[in-house]
Design a protein around this motif. Sequence first.
Motif, PDB file in Angstrom:
ATOM      1  N   PRO A  93      27.614  28.351  79.807  1.00  0.00           N
ATOM      2  CA  PRO A  93      27.242  28.944  78.481  1.00  0.00           C
ATOM      3  C   PRO A  93      25.902  29.420  78.284  1.00  0.00           C
ATOM      4  O   PRO A  93      24.741  28.808  78.996  1.00  0.00           O
ATOM      5  N   LEU A  94      25.599  30.508  77.792  1.00  0.00           N
ATOM      6  CA  LEU A  94      24.232  30.934  77.307  1.00  0.00           C
ATOM      7  C   LEU A  94      23.324  29.970  76.974  1.00  0.00           C
ATOM      8  O   LEU A  94      22.003  29.839  77.335  1.00  0.00           O
ATOM      9  N   ALA A  95      23.637  29.133  76.086  1.00  0.00           N
ATOM     10  CA  ALA A  95      22.739  28.265  75.372  1.00  0.00           C
ATOM     11  C   ALA A  95      22.218  27.175  76.433  1.00  0.00           C
ATOM     12  O   ALA A  95      21.284  26.637  76.267  1.00  0.00           O
ATOM     13  N   SER A  96      22.857  26.894  77.620  1.00  0.00           N
ATOM     14  CA  SER A  96      22.237  26.038  78.595  1.00  0.00           C
ATOM     15  C   SER A  96      21.175  26.579  79.321  1.00  0.00           C
ATOM     16  O   SER A  96      20.647  25.678  80.091  1.00  0.00           O
ATOM     17  N   ILE A  97      20.737  27.626  78.990  1.00  0.00           N
ATOM     18  CA  ILE A  97      19.523  28.210  79.600  1.00  0.00           C
ATOM     19  C   ILE A  97      18.539  28.632  78.843  1.00  0.00           C
ATOM     20  O   ILE A  97      17.825  29.657  79.001  1.00  0.00           O
ATOM     21  N   GLN A  98      18.666  28.063  77.644  1.00  0.00           N
ATOM     22  CA  GLN A  98      17.669  28.580  76.445  1.00  0.00           C
ATOM     23  C   GLN A  98      16.407  28.207  76.716  1.00  0.00           C
ATOM     24  O   GLN A  98      16.045  27.243  77.245  1.00  0.00           O
ATOM     25  N   ALA A  99      15.281  28.892  76.152  1.00  0.00           N
ATOM     26  CA  ALA A  99      13.988  28.570  76.474  1.00  0.00           C
ATOM     27  C   ALA A  99      13.617  27.267  75.882  1.00  0.00           C
ATOM     28  O   ALA A  99      14.320  26.990  74.832  1.00  0.00           O
ATOM     29  N   LYS A 100      12.430  26.637  76.466  1.00  0.00           N
ATOM     30  CA  LYS A 100      11.902  25.369  76.046  1.00  0.00           C
ATOM     31  C   LYS A 100      10.997  25.358  74.956  1.00  0.00           C
ATOM     32  O   LYS A 100      10.930  24.239  74.340  1.00  0.00           O
ATOM     33  N   GLY A 101      10.699  26.320  74.482  1.00  0.00           N
ATOM     34  CA  GLY A 101       9.749  26.646  73.215  1.00  0.00           C
ATOM     35  C   GLY A 101       8.432  26.529  73.432  1.00  0.00           C
ATOM     36  O   GLY A 101       7.802  27.123  72.359  1.00  0.00           O
ATOM     37  N   ALA A 141      24.062  37.767  83.594  1.00  0.00           N
ATOM     38  CA  ALA A 141      24.658  36.820  82.586  1.00  0.00           C
ATOM     39  C   ALA A 141      25.201  35.472  83.258  1.00  0.00           C
ATOM     40  O   ALA A 141      26.090  35.635  84.408  1.00  0.00           O
ATOM     41  N   PRO A 142      24.768  34.436  82.720  1.00  0.00           N
ATOM     42  CA  PRO A 142      25.362  33.085  83.295  1.00  0.00           C
ATOM     43  C   PRO A 142      26.812  32.933  83.196  1.00  0.00           C
ATOM     44  O   PRO A 142      27.457  31.883  83.893  1.00  0.00           O
ATOM     45  N   GLU A 143      27.238  33.707  82.212  1.00  0.00           N
ATOM     46  CA  GLU A 143      28.842  33.637  82.123  1.00  0.00           C
ATOM     47  C   GLU A 143      29.191  35.209  81.646  1.00  0.00           C
ATOM     48  O   GLU A 143      28.574  35.916  81.097  1.00  0.00           O
ATOM     49  N   GLY A 144      30.671  35.541  82.184  1.00  0.00           N
ATOM     50  CA  GLY A 144      31.194  36.761  81.851  1.00  0.00           C
ATOM     51  C   GLY A 144      30.602  37.604  83.171  1.00  0.00           C
ATOM     52  O   GLY A 144      30.070  37.170  84.155  1.00  0.00           O
ATOM     53  N   ASP A 202      22.546  22.273  87.913  1.00  0.00           N
ATOM     54  CA  ASP A 202      21.983  22.659  86.624  1.00  0.00           C
ATOM     55  C   ASP A 202      21.966  24.004  86.222  1.00  0.00           C
ATOM     56  O   ASP A 202      21.695  24.974  87.131  1.00  0.00           O
ATOM     57  N   PRO A 203      22.467  24.550  85.013  1.00  0.00           N
ATOM     58  CA  PRO A 203      22.205  25.780  84.571  1.00  0.00           C
ATOM     59  C   PRO A 203      21.285  26.720  84.918  1.00  0.00           C
ATOM     60  O   PRO A 203      21.475  27.750  85.398  1.00  0.00           O
ATOM     61  N   VAL A 204      20.097  26.017  84.589  1.00  0.00           N
ATOM     62  CA  VAL A 204      18.799  26.924  85.161  1.00  0.00           C
ATOM     63  C   VAL A 204      18.635  27.070  86.424  1.00  0.00           C
ATOM     64  O   VAL A 204      18.435  28.332  86.899  1.00  0.00           O
ATOM     65  N   LEU A 205      18.973  26.257  87.364  1.00  0.00           N
ATOM     66  CA  LEU A 205      18.915  26.422  88.743  1.00  0.00           C
ATOM     67  C   LEU A 205      19.898  27.376  89.070  1.00  0.00           C
ATOM     68  O   LEU A 205      19.590  28.329  89.846  1.00  0.00           O
ATOM     69  N   GLN A 206      21.079  27.426  88.769  1.00  0.00           N
ATOM     70  CA  GLN A 206      22.101  28.205  89.133  1.00  0.00           C
ATOM     71  C   GLN A 206      21.773  29.729  88.572  1.00  0.00           C
ATOM     72  O   GLN A 206      22.003  30.791  89.402  1.00  0.00           O
ATOM     73  N   CYS A 207      21.229  29.784  87.373  1.00  0.00           N
ATOM     74  CA  CYS A 207      20.829  31.201  87.015  1.00  0.00           C
ATOM     75  C   CYS A 207      19.635  31.936  87.715  1.00  0.00           C
ATOM     76  O   CYS A 207      19.592  32.970  88.258  1.00  0.00           O
ATOM     77  N   VAL A 208      18.871  31.138  88.282  1.00  0.00           N
ATOM     78  CA  VAL A 208      17.694  31.448  89.123  1.00  0.00           C
ATOM     79  C   VAL A 208      18.154  31.804  90.310  1.00  0.00           C
ATOM     80  O   VAL A 208      17.645  33.055  90.816  1.00  0.00           O
ATOM     81  N   ALA A 228      16.811  49.594  94.704  1.00  0.00           N
ATOM     82  CA  ALA A 228      16.718  48.892  93.489  1.00  0.00           C
ATOM     83  C   ALA A 228      17.971  48.739  92.817  1.00  0.00           C
ATOM     84  O   ALA A 228      19.207  49.098  93.087  1.00  0.00           O
ATOM     85  N   LEU A 229      18.062  47.531  92.177  1.00  0.00           N
ATOM     86  CA  LEU A 229      19.112  47.223  91.168  1.00  0.00           C
ATOM     87  C   LEU A 229      18.881  46.987  89.819  1.00  0.00           C
ATOM     88  O   LEU A 229      17.852  46.303  89.435  1.00  0.00           O
ATOM     89  N   VAL A 230      19.528  47.627  88.850  1.00  0.00           N
ATOM     90  CA  VAL A 230      19.236  47.482  87.608  1.00  0.00           C
ATOM     91  C   VAL A 230      20.457  46.822  86.768  1.00  0.00           C
ATOM     92  O   VAL A 230      21.640  46.950  87.084  1.00  0.00           O
ATOM     93  N   VAL A 231      20.058  45.738  86.148  1.00  0.00           N
ATOM     94  CA  VAL A 231      21.320  44.972  85.667  1.00  0.00           C
ATOM     95  C   VAL A 231      21.208  44.787  84.118  1.00  0.00           C
ATOM     96  O   VAL A 231      20.047  44.900  83.533  1.00  0.00           O
ATOM     97  N   CYS A 232      22.225  44.589  83.500  1.00  0.00           N
ATOM     98  CA  CYS A 232      22.559  44.503  81.881  1.00  0.00           C
ATOM     99  C   CYS A 232      23.306  43.630  81.705  1.00  0.00           C
ATOM    100  O   CYS A 232      24.608  43.682  82.000  1.00  0.00           O
ATOM    101  N   GLY A 233      23.031  42.314  81.323  1.00  0.00           N
ATOM    102  CA  GLY A 233      24.176  41.076  81.000  1.00  0.00           C
ATOM    103  C   GLY A 233      24.871  41.364  79.726  1.00  0.00           C
ATOM    104  O   GLY A 233      24.549  42.357  79.086  1.00  0.00           O
ATOM    105  N   ASN A 234      25.934  40.512  79.402  1.00  0.00           N
ATOM    106  CA  ASN A 234      26.631  40.607  78.190  1.00  0.00           C
ATOM    107  C   ASN A 234      25.649  40.132  77.348  1.00  0.00           C
ATOM    108  O   ASN A 234      24.698  39.529  77.533  1.00  0.00           O
ATOM    109  N   ASP A 235      26.353  40.530  75.924  1.00  0.00           N
ATOM    110  CA  ASP A 235      25.613  40.270  74.812  1.00  0.00           C
ATOM    111  C   ASP A 235      23.962  40.969  74.774  1.00  0.00           C
ATOM    112  O   ASP A 235      22.921  40.509  74.508  1.00  0.00           O
ATOM    113  N   SER A 236      23.906  42.173  75.405  1.00  0.00           N
ATOM    114  CA  SER A 236      22.685  42.816  75.521  1.00  0.00           C
ATOM    115  C   SER A 236      21.570  42.054  75.981  1.00  0.00           C
ATOM    116  O   SER A 236      20.450  42.033  75.639  1.00  0.00           O
TER     117      SER A 236
END
Length: 406
Positions: free
Chosen positions: A308-316, A270-273, A337-343, A257-265
């Motif tokens: 930046p975190l805003a680059s992977i924001q939800a589409k709505g 995290a895509p940055e930091g 693409d930030p979404v691809l990189q985060c995935v 198991a791996l438990v992760v916690c990105g910055n900014d809670s």
Amino acid sequence: MAQPSSSQYVSIDPTLKKLAQPLNASDSGLVAEIANALSLLLDGKLSETQAAAVLSLLHHREKDKDIVVILECIRLLAPTQAKVDTDALNRVISDRNLARAKYQGGLCDISGTGGNATAVISVAAMASIVASAKLFIAQHGYLSATYPVSSANPEDIISNIKPNAPLLAKVTANHVPEIYKQSNYSLLPERNFLPRMQHANRIRLGLGIRTIFDLTSTLLHPLNASCGLEARVVGVANPVLGPVLAQALRDMGVRKALVVCGNDSMDIIAPEGSTSCWMLTNPSVEATSPGIQHFRLQPRDFGLSENPLASIQAKGSSEQEACVLSQLLHNQLSVDDPVLQCVLMHVAALFVTSGVCDALREDGVVETGPGGGRWKEGARLARSCIMGGEALKCFETFAYVTSQLE
């Protein structure tokens, strides 16, 4: 659904009074009282006022972070989940033999604990499908009650994939072994495996705060009690809970198991930091607590760039999220693409945790990063699953299999 009349409700006044006062450390019966109160809530036997009160008080008194309370609640609730034919499922897994390197071919999952205060894409849902190109994925379709965008529900996203969406209503305990005979992937809707959660979810949505169910819903994986899970990646929004969840997963018998916690809670990598990580490890490896190793990850550890975190924001909306998922699986997102990189980072995390990355490369190069993980190899393997069409094929197989279920 008809609600119980006031005469059918059970009072938990004594438990609420204890939680409202300074807690007595010597009260050994409080844990059992809390578990009983939550069980009554799930049975619809608490009034909405008392249900909201117990969840709020547990949060306020930080009992929703108490490992003893969490494990007792899980012990009490796990037997009420829909049961899967363990022998039949294990035979299917053995016959299909996806084992590779240190991955033994067992069931895996990647999920968050809900409560991510930032409206980002449904990373876990997307990553789980890509990871099914190499692993058996049993994706837990639970509700995140405090997510700021309703489109985050994986069940809604997957149900809106065009042109052929999986028929998730047919994914029941009786059908699980049959699904895995052909498919590496399955989403397991909470409503099909633990329908009792509907009573709690109504209260959770009204409260809008993190509750103990953000943890127990994640840990109460539909297949963990009956069949066990080989590997899990779990995101948590509060770093204090990182080692708590790692310990809980270990106590529940999860082998890797791996438990992760990105910055900014954030309950994602995290895509940055940097991202705090707690990994179950061998006792011989130096760790912050027995069997748990702590380290930090950054995008460059995966060979990827920061975004930046805003680059992977939800589409709505679920439809828009489904469109992004479709583009991802059809390899229509640009390489940067930030979404691809985060995935890719999340798929890589699950690949590393499962052990599937531990096979030697043909060139003999073995590059490791924080925690001894082959994060760059995991990202390379994840990218190949998309570019080669394996991830898309796995998802299409799942959709086809569900369409054939009676």
